[in-house]
Design an enzyme around this catalytic site. Structure first.
Site, PDB file in Angstrom:
ATOM      1  N   ARG A  18      -0.159  27.578  21.784  1.00 43.36           N
ATOM      2  CA  ARG A  18       0.372  28.218  22.987  1.00 43.36           C
ATOM      3  C   ARG A  18       1.729  28.894  22.740  1.00 43.36           C
ATOM      4  NH1 ARG A  18       0.601  23.935  27.144  1.00 43.36           N
ATOM      5  NH2 ARG A  18       0.984  22.724  25.252  1.00 43.36           N
ATOM      6  N   ASN A  36      -3.526  25.490  28.511  1.00 43.43           N
ATOM      7  CA  ASN A  36      -4.539  24.558  28.010  1.00 43.43           C
ATOM      8  C   ASN A  36      -5.452  24.237  29.174  1.00 43.43           C
ATOM      9  OD1 ASN A  36      -3.915  24.073  25.374  1.00 43.43           O
ATOM     10  ND2 ASN A  36      -2.642  22.280  25.763  1.00 43.43           N
TER      11      ASN A  36
END
Ligand code: ZN
Ligand code: ZN
Length: 744
Positions: A18, A36
């Site tokens: 990320r 996520n």
């Protein structure tokens, strides 16, 4: 302006994915978010001008963080929204794809640089790690991979580490679960073998000094303890062999760099890549003739196992050694699993080690080192464990039912499988030992719990004497699951077919001994396999010879040699060729008259040749006589000999007749010829079945010369070997699972 929604699945959590997306989004001037989803999926939304989006995608596909693996990516156009920033959003909890247990990774170059920088706050810090590196599976209690679910929960983050952890601009430490520093992280201790702590400012440097002085040390790693010792000193290596009760089995060597390794072994490009990979397996390399490593490290072998440091602790330890290399063999007592805590070292390794270098981070899951070799240019796993397990293997078929496979017996590995995913356990060990069998059950249940599964099918070997078969019955009752038994060599063939997604193939299975459908000991088979194993026929095999006495024959190659000779020689004559006492031979002769058990084992054939050529007369570790025979063939030439194929048997006894008739002279060339020609004969037999593809599996398929004999004589038919799991019994669980699979 355009907008896209991107769904990525694979190993994308806990690996800095990320923050990576955040950075490339900012760099390419696109807006949106990354999130996520839960499970193993990450959702990305990007909005921006077409050229910027193009830039984003090219960065996404060229630069993903080293440990991340994209298995699936779905890109669709989406509505343009009025967003003018890029954000990392809080995690969701939608589970389409279950989250994968991440494997253990070696320390990355950035973390290493910090350890070596006197100005860095992590200078000389042995547990340095980041989003891209460090232990995972070995310290994991359960998924998701969050700090509170790992052994790092014992070490709350200090303010500085917390700030790094919360800063999305911090490429390597944002949301990195395993991070720590000298203030808040684990500590290292040096103690005597009784556990008495030695007060020392630099226990790692002192430990290195002790190794150089000839002491034997237990060293706590990430998946278990190693035993370290000076590899240049014959006396030390012999002392270690005596204490460990391990007379011949080779020890692995851990080095600081590939350059160090190159002083002692030949390293090809591919081998160098394997050595340096994040998984850091032990790679079996060809020894240099003038190597200064003690010959007792790997007696009578032409290969030696090397690996590189994979933690900061290893690096600092090796860097303090003059030659930057040490023996690093697994810290276990003969036949038992490797120790994972100090108590085990103090009791089970009492008398083996002199000192203990340990730390206070718990090892949750035992994970042994992986072992790989290259044979005829192909990657072969001897052990698939640390770095690889428990990453799942995806097959081209799918499982209708949740399946558990218990593997075979020696060097065992089990599996849990669902959908198209097969999760093999790390290396478990010889499950004929009760402790080890319990470990197999423990890890199978760990996976079942982790992935919230209830097994519907349990697959075992057909051998009723295997402890694993008993475990399968127990599990089948416990879960009311169907019990299915798959013939050992069929499972080997299926394991190879699973790697290539094949439905039909001709399998050449060269192995030790497995329980055959006719009750005999199979192990040199050409099997025509159809419909992923639902139909199969054994078309050719190595000639049946008496297998009087069963398993004891694997310990004593001369017994097996006598049994081979007994097929064409009288017993009085046999005694000239075997190293057995008169009584032993008499008893064997007597029992053979009443013998009803036969074998077509490749392993036992190679063992007997090894005994006849006076290479190995007693087996102290699995495969020893055959491995030494292979080593012996190093500079051999191809002589004039060929195995006859009579009816459906490859006549192995012809090899003994040939050697005896010609007299034993050029042993390396005899060794070479026998192995090469065996491969050729097996492939000749397989070709009679007009196969489209030939798969090769079984423990002996890592043999360089047998494989060469196959590849060079396959008349253009592809010879497919295994590169994802071991062709030996460590890969059999994959084949057992494949038997249950169906078309997608
Ligand atoms: Zn790192
Ligand atoms: Zn800290």
């Amino acid at each position: 302006m355009k907008a896209y929604r991107i769904l990525v699945s694979g190993i994308v959590q806990g690996v800095g994915f990320r923050p990576f997306i955040y950075r490339i989004a900012v760099k390419s001037n696109v807006y949106g978010y990354v999130k996520n989803l839960g499970g193993s999926e990450v959702e990305i939304k990007i909005i921006g001008r077409e050229e910027n989006i193009g830039k984003f995608f090219s960065l996404l596909f060229s630069k993903i963080p080293p440990p991340a693996k994209i298995e699936k990516i779905l890109i669709e156009e989406d509505n343009v929204q009025d967003i003018h920033e890029f954000k990392i959003l809080p995690s969701g909890n939608v589970v389409n794809e279950p989250s994968q247990i991440p494997p253990d990774l070696s320390i990355c170059d950035d973390c290493l640089r910090e350890i070596l920088d006197p100005k860095d706050r992590r200078y000389k810090y042995p547990f340095n790690s980041c989003a891209y590196c460090g232990p995972r599976y070995s310290m994991l209690y359960k998924i998701p991979y969050d700090r509170e679910n790992t052994a790092m929960r014992d070490f709350p983050l200090c303010d500085k580490c917390k700030a790094e952890y919360e800063d999305p601009e911090n490429e390597r430490r944002f949301d990195a679960q395993g991070i720590s520093c000298p203030i808040c992280g684990p500590k290292v201790f040096l103690s005597t073998s009784d556990g008495e702590i030695i007060q020392d400012k630099d226990p790692i440097a002192t430990a290195a000094k002790l190794i150089e002085e000839g002491y034997i040390l237990a060293i706590k790693g990430i998946g278990g303890f190693h035993i370290a010792a000076n590899p240049f000193d014959d006396d030390v290596v012999i002392k270690l062999r005596e204490r460990k009760n391990r007379p011949q089995q080779p020890f692995a060597l851990m080095a600081l760099s590939v350059d160090v390794i190159k002083k002692y072994a030949e390293v090809s490009q591919l081998e160098e890549e394997l050595l340096k990979s994040l998984e850091r397996p032990i790679v079996l390399l060809r020894k240099k003739e003038d190597s200064e490593i003690s010959k007792y490290v790997s007696p009578y072998l032409d290969r030696e196992g090397f690996f590189l440091y994979y933690t900061g602790l290893h690096y600092l330890l090796l860097d303090n050694l003059k030659e930057k290399i040490s023996i690093m063999t697994s810290g276990n007592k003969h036949g038992l699993p490797m120790c994972t805590d100090e108590e085990c070292v103090k009791t089970k390794l009492k008398g083996v080690v002199d000192y203990i270098l340990y730390h206070n981070r718990k090892i949750v899951n035992r994970v042994d080192d992986s072992v790989i070799r290259i044979s005829s240019g192909r990657i072969m796993f001897l052990r698939r464990s640390r770095g690889y397990a428990p990453t799942w293997i995806r097959i081209k078929r799918k499982l209708r039912k949740v399946t558990v496979a218990v593997g075979a017996e020696l060097q065992n590995v089990g599996a849990v499988a669902f959908d198209d995913k097969v999760i093999l356990t790390q290396y478990i060990g010889d499950t004929d030992e009760l402790n080890t069998l319990e470990e197999l059950e423990k890890y199978i249940k760990f996976f079942l719990n982790t992935y919230h599964l209830t097994p519907e099918v349990i697959v075992a070997d057909k051998n009723p004497a295997y402890q694993s078969t008993r475990l399968a019955s127990k599990l089948s009752e416990e879960y009311s699951a169907e019990l299915v038994q798959v013939q050992h060599h069929l499972a080997h063939g299926l394991s190879a077919m699973a790697e290539y997604g094949l439905n039909d193939a001709v399998g050449i299975i060269i192995d030790g001994i497995g329980y055959g459908d006719d009750g005999n000991g199979w192990g040199g088979e050409v099997i025509n396999i159809k419909d992923h194993g639902e139909k199969y026929s054994r078309e050719y095999h190595l000639k049946y010879v008496p297998y009087t006495g069963g398993d004891i024959n694997s310990l004593k190659p001369d017994r097996m040699l006598a049994l081979f000779l007994s097929t064409f020689m009288n017993w009085n004559e046999i005694q000239n060729y075997v190293k057995l006492s008169d009584t032993e031979l008499k008893v064997l002769e007597y029992q053979t008259r009443k013998n009803r058990l036969f074998t077509s084992s490749t392993g036992r054939f190679l063992d007997s040749i090894s005994a006849l050529l006076d290479i190995c007369h007693y087996r102290t570790y699995e495969g020893e006589p055959a491995i030494k025979l292979e080593a012996f063939a190093r500079n051999g030439k191809l002589l004039d000999f060929e195995f006859p194929i009579i009816n459906n048997e490859i006549d192995t006894t012809a090899a003994f007749k040939w050697i005896i008739e010609n007299g034993i002279q050029d042993k390396p060339s005899i060794a070479y010829t026998i192995q090469y020609e065996l491969g050729k004969a097996l492939v000749r037999a397989a070709l009679k079945l007009n196969p489209e593809k030939i798969v090769v599996s079984g423990g002996a398929s890592v043999n360089e010369y047998i494989l060469k004999g196959m590849i060079e004589n396959s008349e253009g038919v592809e010879i497919l070997t295994q590169s994802k799991v071991p062709p030996g019994d460590g890969g059999i669980a994959l084949g057992q699972v494949y038997y249950i699979s169906e078309e997608k």
